[in-house]
Motif scaffolding. Structure first.
Motif, short mmCIF file in Angstrom:
data_model
loop_
_atom_site.label_atom_id
_atom_site.label_comp_id
_atom_site.label_asym_id
_atom_site.label_seq_id
_atom_site.Cartn_x
_atom_site.Cartn_y
_atom_site.Cartn_z
N ILE A 118 31.62 -21.94 -74.97
CA ILE A 118 33.19 -22.43 -74.46
C ILE A 118 32.95 -23.43 -73.40
N ASP A 119 33.83 -24.27 -73.21
CA ASP A 119 34.06 -25.57 -72.21
C ASP A 119 35.20 -25.51 -71.51
N GLU A 120 35.28 -26.29 -70.46
CA GLU A 120 36.41 -26.57 -69.66
C GLU A 120 37.84 -26.96 -70.45
N GLY A 121 37.65 -27.47 -71.51
CA GLY A 121 38.90 -27.99 -72.44
C GLY A 121 39.47 -26.86 -73.27
N LYS A 122 38.79 -25.59 -73.06
CA LYS A 122 39.27 -24.53 -73.84
C LYS A 122 40.47 -23.69 -73.08
N PRO A 123 41.47 -23.02 -73.39
CA PRO A 123 42.24 -22.14 -72.54
C PRO A 123 41.61 -21.04 -72.18
N VAL A 263 28.32 -20.28 -71.74
CA VAL A 263 29.19 -21.55 -71.07
C VAL A 263 28.41 -22.70 -71.01
N ASN A 264 29.54 -23.80 -71.61
CA ASN A 264 28.94 -25.09 -71.71
C ASN A 264 28.92 -25.79 -70.23
N ASN A 265 27.86 -26.65 -70.03
CA ASN A 265 28.04 -27.46 -68.53
C ASN A 265 27.83 -28.74 -68.88
N GLU A 266 28.05 -29.37 -69.82
CA GLU A 266 27.94 -30.86 -70.08
C GLU A 266 28.60 -31.75 -69.24
N ARG A 267 29.71 -31.29 -68.62
CA ARG A 267 30.77 -31.86 -67.95
C ARG A 267 29.93 -32.41 -66.66
N LEU A 268 28.95 -31.46 -66.06
CA LEU A 268 28.32 -31.73 -64.98
C LEU A 268 27.67 -33.20 -65.03
N TRP A 269 26.80 -33.25 -66.14
CA TRP A 269 26.24 -34.60 -66.53
C TRP A 269 27.18 -35.68 -66.74
N ASP A 270 28.19 -35.33 -67.65
CA ASP A 270 29.17 -36.46 -68.15
C ASP A 270 30.01 -36.98 -67.17
#
Length: 312
Positions: A118-123, A263-270
């Motif tokens: 799951i990432d931040e773009g999901k409800p 939980v996906n954390n890719e936004r921390l890098w992106d």
């Protein structure tokens, strides 16, 4: 290295926020923090904070906001689902016009994904009552950003561990259990990586942003306990099937096992160009042991902020 200093007002200086405040004080920040009891207020003052009593039942004095540049909310919602800081101080914060406002929420707002990422773009679909309250308060804070341009940032924290709060403590106390529920994994975050993410966000504000604050590798609790036991040179406790363990779990403990998600954390890098200090629980446990053994200085490390955020 980007050096920036300011004045943080932190509502609720508990385990996580305390490590952050220690690091900020070492970097030359001014920090004002709140605590519920006189004893905790005294301990914060001994750290070098300006400490104020705050139970959430009454507003802080207007003077608490003097000179404040950054605000962190690290207090839970009321059982009514209302945030006491918003109830008492929404207009104070709008009038203050700080550079950054952060709200510590939880990845629990995602609810159960059946073990899927799951990432931040999901409800959000919270299943637990405490997570439903968090989701509501998140939206209340974001509404203040949309309606009043308050620079709100939501940090959704995974399971927090660190010195004095890890599998080591349970193993030493003889209370650790290796509960096995195949396919059930949990996301975690070392307390000092929460500080790193928070400081990176403060250095590069993006109002309205939501960040999952977790490490790179969700893992089964039994696996974490086994690795911690190995690091201590202990035999790990025997495995216990979840169906057997759940019979003696507290109602609160059962709720932690009710949701299964990664939980996906890719936004921390992106978005923040951030490299975690402890990308998996293995590095995190090793760091805790080094601190406990006095091999490194106690407390949070110093950071380089700017470009790729890393430890000095």
């Amino acid at each position: 290295m980007v050096l920036f200093r300011g004045h943080l007002l932190c509502f609720g200086v508990g385990y996580t926020a305390k490590r952050l405040c220690q690091g900020l004080l070492a970097e030359g920040w001014t920090v004002t923090g709140t605590a519920r009891s006189a004893d905790k207020v005294a301990k914060l003052e001994a750290m070098g904070l300006t400490a104020l009593p705050y139970s959430g039942e009454a507003a802080l004095p207007k003077s608490a906001f003097a000179g404040v540049t950054h605000v962190l909310i690290s207090t839970p919602p009321l059982e009514t689902g209302e945030d006491p800081v918003l109830r008492h101080h929404a207009q104070d914060l709008v009038d203050l016009n700080p550079e950054w406002v952060g709200y510590y929420s939880t990845t629990g707002v995602y609810g159960d994904t059946g073990g899927q990422w799951i990432d931040e773009g999901k409800p959000v679909h919270p299943t637990q009552e405490r997570s439903k309250r968090r989701a509501k308060v998140e939206e209340d804070w974001l509404a203040l950003w949309r309606e009043a341009d308050l620079p709100v940032h939501i940090l959704r924290l995974a399971g927090i561990y660190g010195p004095g709060r890890s599998a080591f403590d349970q193993l030493r106390a003889g209370t650790a259990k290796r509960v096995v529920k195949p396919g059930q994994q949990f996301s975690r975050i070392h307390v000092d990586d929460i500080g790193l993410v928070t400081r990176a966000s403060m250095a590069d504000p993006d109002p309205g942003a939501i960040y999952n604050v977790c490490d790179d590798e969700p893992a089964e609790p039994a696996e974490v306990t086994a690795v911690a036991a190995e690091l201590l040179g202990m035999e790990p406790p025997p495995e216990v099937p979840f169906e057997e363990a759940v019979e003696t779990m507290s109602p609160m403990a059962r709720t932690f096992w009710a949701d299964n998600r990664k939980v996906n954390n890719e936004r921390l890098w992106d978005d923040l160009r951030l490299r975690l200090l402890y990308p998996t629980y293995r590095q995190g446990l090793e760091a805790i042991l080094r601190e406990e053994r006095g091999e490194v200085a106690s407390g949070p490390p110093a950071y380089k902020l700017g470009g790729d955020c890393t430890v000095e």
